[in-house]
Each structure stands twice: as structure tokens, then as C-alpha cells.
Write a protein that holds these residues in place. Structure first.
Motif, PDB file in Angstrom:
ATOM      1  N   CYS A 242       0.687  -1.238   0.091  1.00 11.81           N
ATOM      2  CA  CYS A 242      -0.262   0.135   0.218  1.00 11.81           C
ATOM      3  C   CYS A 242       0.618   1.213   0.022  1.00 11.81           C
ATOM      4  O   CYS A 242       1.699   1.119   1.048  1.00 11.81           O
ATOM      5  CB  CYS A 242      -0.969  -0.382   1.071  1.00 11.81           C
ATOM      6  N   SER A 243       0.383   2.454  -0.403  1.00  5.68           N
ATOM      7  CA  SER A 243       0.785   3.450  -0.269  1.00  5.68           C
ATOM      8  C   SER A 243       0.828   4.466   1.055  1.00  5.68           C
ATOM      9  O   SER A 243       1.602   5.422   0.772  1.00  5.68           O
ATOM     10  CB  SER A 243       0.293   4.594  -1.446  1.00  5.68           C
ATOM     11  N   ASN A 244      -0.133   3.995   1.616  1.00  4.83           N
ATOM     12  CA  ASN A 244      -0.156   4.188   3.280  1.00  4.83           C
ATOM     13  C   ASN A 244       0.657   3.576   3.811  1.00  4.83           C
ATOM     14  O   ASN A 244       0.194   2.250   4.199  1.00  4.83           O
ATOM     15  CB  ASN A 244      -1.140   4.260   3.593  1.00  4.83           C
ATOM     16  N   LEU A 245       2.110   3.693   3.768  1.00  2.80           N
ATOM     17  CA  LEU A 245       3.006   3.866   4.387  1.00  2.80           C
ATOM     18  C   LEU A 245       2.949   3.528   6.406  1.00  2.80           C
ATOM     19  O   LEU A 245       2.211   3.934   6.900  1.00  2.80           O
ATOM     20  CB  LEU A 245       4.104   4.276   4.525  1.00  2.80           C
TER      21      LEU A 245
ATOM     22  N   GLN B  16       8.191  -1.446   0.466  1.00  2.57           N
ATOM     23  CA  GLN B  16       7.935  -2.611   1.594  1.00  2.57           C
ATOM     24  C   GLN B  16       9.657  -3.654   1.279  1.00  2.57           C
ATOM     25  O   GLN B  16       9.660  -3.877   2.508  1.00  2.57           O
ATOM     26  CB  GLN B  16       7.391  -3.918   0.118  1.00  2.57           C
ATOM     27  N   MET B  17      10.665  -3.423   0.816  1.00  3.92           N
ATOM     28  CA  MET B  17      11.814  -4.410   1.128  1.00  3.92           C
ATOM     29  C   MET B  17      13.072  -3.209   1.694  1.00  3.92           C
ATOM     30  O   MET B  17      13.141  -3.881   3.069  1.00  3.92           O
ATOM     31  CB  MET B  17      13.178  -3.821  -0.060  1.00  3.92           C
ATOM     32  N   LEU B  18      12.037  -1.769   2.533  1.00  5.73           N
ATOM     33  CA  LEU B  18      13.196  -0.822   3.221  1.00  5.73           C
ATOM     34  C   LEU B  18      12.961  -1.030   5.056  1.00  5.73           C
ATOM     35  O   LEU B  18      13.205  -0.960   5.289  1.00  5.73           O
ATOM     36  CB  LEU B  18      12.570   0.483   3.009  1.00  5.73           C
TER      37      LEU B  18
ATOM     38  N   PHE C 219       4.982   1.955  -9.220  1.00  6.59           N
ATOM     39  CA  PHE C 219       4.617   0.448  -8.657  1.00  6.59           C
ATOM     40  C   PHE C 219       6.450  -0.157  -7.862  1.00  6.59           C
ATOM     41  O   PHE C 219       6.726  -0.657  -6.854  1.00  6.59           O
ATOM     42  CB  PHE C 219       4.418  -0.859  -8.852  1.00  6.59           C
ATOM     43  N   LEU C 220       7.404   0.672  -8.719  1.00 10.36           N
ATOM     44  CA  LEU C 220       9.050   0.374  -7.896  1.00 10.36           C
ATOM     45  C   LEU C 220       8.880   0.793  -6.925  1.00 10.36           C
ATOM     46  O   LEU C 220       9.540   0.200  -5.927  1.00 10.36           O
ATOM     47  CB  LEU C 220       9.522   0.834  -9.300  1.00 10.36           C
TER      48      LEU C 220
ATOM     49  N   TRP D 257      19.660  -0.203   4.429  1.00  7.81           N
ATOM     50  CA  TRP D 257      20.577  -0.955   3.729  1.00  7.81           C
ATOM     51  C   TRP D 257      19.744  -1.175   2.904  1.00  7.81           C
ATOM     52  O   TRP D 257      20.903  -1.160   1.345  1.00  7.81           O
ATOM     53  CB  TRP D 257      20.533  -2.855   4.145  1.00  7.81           C
ATOM     54  N   ALA D 258      19.100  -1.228   2.101  1.00  6.71           N
ATOM     55  CA  ALA D 258      18.237  -1.599   1.074  1.00  6.71           C
ATOM     56  C   ALA D 258      18.814  -0.061   0.046  1.00  6.71           C
ATOM     57  O   ALA D 258      18.603  -1.560  -1.150  1.00  6.71           O
ATOM     58  CB  ALA D 258      16.318  -1.607   1.058  1.00  6.71           C
ATOM     59  N   PHE D 259      19.044   1.091   0.137  1.00  4.92           N
ATOM     60  CA  PHE D 259      19.046   1.069  -1.002  1.00  4.92           C
ATOM     61  C   PHE D 259      21.144   1.462  -0.868  1.00  4.92           C
ATOM     62  O   PHE D 259      20.854   1.153  -2.296  1.00  4.92           O
ATOM     63  CB  PHE D 259      19.243   3.115  -0.498  1.00  4.92           C
ATOM     64  N   ASP D 260      21.491   1.185   0.108  1.00  9.45           N
ATOM     65  CA  ASP D 260      22.917   0.746   0.025  1.00  9.45           C
ATOM     66  C   ASP D 260      22.854  -0.546  -1.268  1.00  9.45           C
ATOM     67  O   ASP D 260      24.384  -0.581  -1.673  1.00  9.45           O
ATOM     68  CB  ASP D 260      23.512   0.966   1.230  1.00  9.45           C
ATOM     69  N   LEU D 261      22.573  -1.174  -0.671  1.00 12.67           N
ATOM     70  CA  LEU D 261      23.051  -2.080  -1.483  1.00 12.67           C
ATOM     71  C   LEU D 261      22.222  -2.631  -2.915  1.00 12.67           C
ATOM     72  O   LEU D 261      23.244  -2.880  -3.458  1.00 12.67           O
ATOM     73  CB  LEU D 261      21.994  -3.483  -0.690  1.00 12.67           C
TER      74      LEU D 261
END
Length: 283
Positions: A71-74, A211-213, A204-205, A223-227
Motif C-alpha cells: 500500500c501507498s499508505n506507509l 516494502q523492502m526497506l 510500483f517500483l 540498507w536496501a538503498f546501499d545494497l
């Protein structure tokens, strides 16, 4: 097309390499209109485009016959991590700040262990692939986070980092890409690809990435961004070699790299950066 009754306002069925569809529906309706988009577009000039309609607040991904709701509602955790990541992205490099100076020194030490850096402004930096003797002038495009990304890469995947730095493996061009400046460009490319600075999600990306974050346990680190940066650097170098590219073709290679990352992030089995097929390029 089979429409699945599910309590959400948007459903996306992802099963590359077949085409995928987005269903715009309400919470209790089986009627939907679909717009098709190819998920396995292999061309570099036309990368996958996963756009979210303004009315949608939630998308459901069909992965391994199980629907995953994004969802876009974080969630509060996602909100906090996105806030910190945005703060990192807006932090410009300032050569007068001691912590920025320390980060530069740390990058040098991680890149050339045992070799003393004579000064923060030195011709030694050119060996790393900076355009001049003052690397601070090259951070303008992506800011301090691009330095953080390089440092993370050097410390986390030192073997791959050194291999790319020294241009080891494969048939190399006479005019190679400058390592450090390429790294800054990769950071900027990822920032554009994920569209994290937009107030509302437009792809969607971005939702998949957020979601990964939330999957990384340490609340102090994104870590997701750095990885993803490390994976992107390895993919870029692989693309470079496969295309026998030269310096003047760097932008084309970077565009192909972005397309590859987008396709892998949208794969059925990719829930974390480590699940991406190209993650295996790192060591």
C-alpha cells in the motif's frame, strides 16, 4: 482475464516473462478494466514502466500464487526510514564539515589500505577516478549520499569493489569509465529510478522498494538503498563489458543498467535486494 475478488483497490499480476496487467477495482467488485504492459522488455531504450493511477492507494502482487498487498499508505517504520533516506539524499557535500572530511578520508583508507593520503585536495584522487584533485567538486550531482554509497561498497563488498576499481576481468576499453565519477552517477540514477522525493508514489517500483526497506532489522540504517547501489555498480560494469563500451557510451550503459534493475526488482521471487539475480555478482 480472470478477475480475483480481493479487498484492495488495485491488483497487479506479475509473472515475467508473460505480460502483466493492472486491475482498477473497488473492494467488492469483480468488474475491472485493464491496461497491459510488458514486464520482460529487454531493450535498453524502453524500460518497464509501472505507473500508479492517482486513485489507487493499494496494489496487490500475485507472487507464487499468493497475493501480497503493498500500500501507498506507509507503516510508521516505512515512514521513518523513508524520512531518513530523504534526509540523506538532500544532504549536500560540504568540504568544510569535519564529518564529511572524515568520510572522504575513510573512503581513501578503504580504497587504498596502507597508502597515505597526502591531503584532501591532492592529485592522488585522480587514481580513484575523480575528475580532478578535489573530489568535492564531483559530488554536486548526487550529494553526500554518493560518498556514503561508495564507502559502503568498499567496506561491504571489498573484493568486488577492488575488482571494479582496478578494472579487472574482461576485455577492457582503451578509454574506460572513471570509477568514482561513475559511482556518483549511479547514485543519481537510483534516486531518479525510485522516485523517492515525490510526495506521493507514482510507480510500483517505489512501492516495492519501500516494502523492502521495512524488511531490514536495524532501524538506524536503510540498507536496501546501499545494497541496491552495490548491485547497480556490478550490473553496470557487466553491461559495460558485454557491450565492449567506451567512455562516450557510458550514458547508454547506465540506461541499460537501470532497465535491468527495474526488471529484477519486479520479479516474482524478489522480496529483498539479496533476492535479485544480479546480487550474485557481488563478493
Amino acid at each position: 482475464m480472470r478477475v480475483v475478488r480481493i479487498s484492495c483497490v488495485g491488483t497487479r499480476h506479475l509473472s515475467p516473462p508473460s505480460s502483466s496487467s493492472v486491475l482498477g477495482c473497488d473492494a467488492h467488485s469483480d468488474d475491472a478494466s485493464a491496461s497491459a504492459s510488458s514486464a520482460d522488455d529487454a531493450s535498453c531504450s524502453s524500460t518497464p514502466s509501472w505507473r500508479i493511477k492517482k486513485s489507487l492507494t493499494c496494489v496487490c502482487f500475485n507472487r507464487k500464487r499468493a497475493y501480497e498487498r503493498i500500500c501507498s499508505n506507509l507503516t510508521p517504520l516505512q515512514e521513518e526510514r523513508l524520512k531518513r533516506l530523504r534526509k540523506r539524499m538532500k544532504n549536500y557535500f560540504d568540504a568544510s564539515q569535519p564529518d564529511h572530511q572524515d568520510a572522504l578520508k575513510a573512503l581513501w583508507s578503504a580504497t587504498y589500505p596502507g597508502e597515505k593520503l597526502q591531503a584532501l585536495v591532492s592529485d592522488q584522487w585522480k587514481n580513484m577516478g575523480w575528475q580532478g584533485k578535489d573530489p568535492s567538486t564531483d559530488f554536486r550531482g548526487a550529494g553526500f549520499i554518493s560518498l556514503e554509497n561508495l564507502l559502503f561498497f568498499a567496506k561491504t563488498f571489498s573484493t568486488s569493489y577492488q575488482r571494479l576499481l582496478k578494472k579487472q576481468g574482461g576485455k577492457r576499453a582503451a578509454w574506460e569509465y572513471p570509477f568514482a565519477v561513475a559511482g556518483v552517477n549511479i547514485t543519481f540514477m537510483i534516486m531518479q529510478m525510485l522516485d523517492l522525493e515525490a510526495l506521493k508514489p507514482r510507480s510500483f517500483l517505489r512501492l516495492v522498494f519501500l516494502q523492502m526497506l521495512s524488511d531490514y532489522e536495524n532501524p538506524e540504517n536503510e540498507w536496501a538503498f546501499d545494497l541496491l547501489y552495490c548491485v547497480a555498480f556490478a550490473v553496470m560494469d557487466k553491461q559495460w563489458l558485454e557491450k565492449n563500451a567506451t567512455y562516450m557510451e557510458f550514458n547508454d550503459v547506465l540506461r541499460c543498467t537501470r532497465g535491468q534493475l527495474e526488471r529484477e526488482l519486479m520479479m516474482d521471487d524478489v522480496f529483498r535486494i539479496e533476492d535479485m539475480p544480479s546480487f550474485s555478482l557481488l563478493s
